[in-house]
Design an enzyme around this catalytic site. Structure first.
Site, PDB file in Angstrom:
ATOM      1  N   CYS A  60       0.860  -1.011  -0.107  1.00  0.00           N
ATOM      2  CA  CYS A  60      -0.177   0.117   0.454  1.00  0.00           C
ATOM      3  C   CYS A  60       0.874   1.338   0.164  1.00  0.00           C
ATOM      4  O   CYS A  60       2.057   1.561   0.711  1.00  0.00           O
ATOM      5  CB  CYS A  60      -1.258  -0.086   1.226  1.00  0.00           C
ATOM      6  SG  CYS A  60      -1.823   1.786   1.603  1.00  0.00           S
ATOM      7  N   HIS A  71      -9.075  -3.887  -1.403  1.00  0.00           N
ATOM      8  CA  HIS A  71      -8.495  -2.605  -0.876  1.00  0.00           C
ATOM      9  C   HIS A  71      -8.566  -1.314  -0.646  1.00  0.00           C
ATOM     10  O   HIS A  71      -8.708  -1.093   0.881  1.00  0.00           O
ATOM     11  CB  HIS A  71      -7.078  -3.244  -1.091  1.00  0.00           C
ATOM     12  CG  HIS A  71      -5.608  -2.301  -0.411  1.00  0.00           C
ATOM     13  ND1 HIS A  71      -4.427  -2.956  -0.108  1.00  0.00           N
ATOM     14  CD2 HIS A  71      -5.667  -0.951  -0.472  1.00  0.00           C
ATOM     15  CE1 HIS A  71      -4.014  -2.105   0.552  1.00  0.00           C
ATOM     16  NE2 HIS A  71      -3.978  -0.199  -0.275  1.00  0.00           N
ATOM     17  N   GLU A  72      -9.243  -1.059  -1.908  1.00  0.00           N
ATOM     18  CA  GLU A  72      -9.698   0.408  -1.978  1.00  0.00           C
ATOM     19  C   GLU A  72     -10.736   1.094  -1.258  1.00  0.00           C
ATOM     20  O   GLU A  72     -10.253   2.730   0.030  1.00  0.00           O
ATOM     21  CB  GLU A  72      -8.823   1.191  -3.171  1.00  0.00           C
ATOM     22  CG  GLU A  72      -8.176   0.739  -3.974  1.00  0.00           C
ATOM     23  CD  GLU A  72      -6.819   1.179  -3.672  1.00  0.00           C
ATOM     24  OE1 GLU A  72      -6.532   2.507  -2.493  1.00  0.00           O
ATOM     25  OE2 GLU A  72      -5.960   0.339  -3.798  1.00  0.00           O
ATOM     26  N   HIS A  90      -9.634   1.796   2.012  1.00  0.00           N
ATOM     27  CA  HIS A  90      -9.369   2.828   2.628  1.00  0.00           C
ATOM     28  C   HIS A  90     -10.582   3.527   3.049  1.00  0.00           C
ATOM     29  O   HIS A  90     -10.671   4.674   4.073  1.00  0.00           O
ATOM     30  CB  HIS A  90      -8.622   3.571   1.743  1.00  0.00           C
ATOM     31  CG  HIS A  90      -7.730   3.148   1.965  1.00  0.00           C
ATOM     32  ND1 HIS A  90      -6.313   3.384   2.397  1.00  0.00           N
ATOM     33  CD2 HIS A  90      -6.820   2.625   1.095  1.00  0.00           C
ATOM     34  CE1 HIS A  90      -5.188   2.290   2.656  1.00  0.00           C
ATOM     35  NE2 HIS A  90      -5.176   1.970   1.373  1.00  0.00           N
TER      36      HIS A  90
HETATM   37 ZN   LIG Z   1      -3.911   1.675   0.283  1.00  0.00          ZN
END
Ligand SMILES: [Zn+2]
Length: 208
Positions: A109, A151-152, A155
């Site tokens: 990341c 994953h995004e 966030h």
């Molecule tokens: Zn990330």
């Protein structure tokens, strides 16, 4: 000005915030997207969430989910054209409606220094989002797209890959490239409910 990603080293608290929904009439929206596009063009990333660049809005930019090209990059075999490959997709206010299957990958990341995490993600996700014209879509993202997008989207809720990884390792980018060649993206199951599969997988591990 060169845009920099916020990291856990400079401001973890900032990355932990829950991003706000984008107002589709937001006058800054075009500019926010430009910041994302510019950063992704200049950096070797698969995708970025806006909060990583100081914009805490529910906005994701997808650059590269092409596993063939990514694998070539790991081996330093990508052509100049492949190095610049860019899907240039923007997802506004994305929401995951369903998760299916189970995969594993050693994720990195742009905000987490050299910490790489072994994360289990769904093989397939059904996502509702708005595009830059304000049109609503419901779309299925499969295989590696699902890993990157999951994953995004984490966030946007202040969740980092390290939080949900079953193992975390610290490696430089060069070390990571080699490591991933022997530890590639792996599909555990293409079908079934993600949560059930994750639970079964965890229980199996405990029995071992
Ligand atoms: Zn990330």
């Amino acid at each position: 000005m060169k845009i920099k990603a916020i990291t856990i080293k400079d401001n973890e608290k900032y990355l932990r915030q829950v991003s706000v929904n984008v107002n589709l009439n937001d006058k800054n929206l075009k500019n926010d997207i430009n910041v994302l596009a510019e950063f992704c063009k200049e950096n070797r990333v698969m995708a970025m969430a806006a909060v990583q660049l100081g914009i805490p809005k529910r906005l994701v930019y997808i650059k590269n989910t092409n596993l063939d090209i990514i694998n070539k990059m790991q081996k330093n075999e990508a052509t100049a054209k492949e190095e610049n490959y860019n899907e240039a997709r923007v997802l506004i206010n994305p929401v995951i409606i369903e998760r299916y299957g189970l995969t594993e990958y050693w994720e990195a990341c742009a905000s987490c220094m050299n910490f790489m995490g072994h994360v289990k993600r769904p093989y397939k996700i059904l996502v509702e989002y708005f595009d830059i014209d304000g049109v609503k879509h419901i779309e299925t993202f499969e295989k590696f797209e699902s890993t990157v997008l999951s994953h995004e989207m984490d966030h946007l809720d202040g969740i980092l890959h390290m939080d949900i990884a079953d193992e975390v390792l610290e490696m430089s980018e060069e070390e990571r490239k080699l490591f991933r060649q022997s530890h590639p993206y792996n599909i555990i199951s293409k079908v079934g409910k993600y949560q059930d599969l994750l639970q079964n997988n965890f229980e199996k591990k405990l029995k071992k």
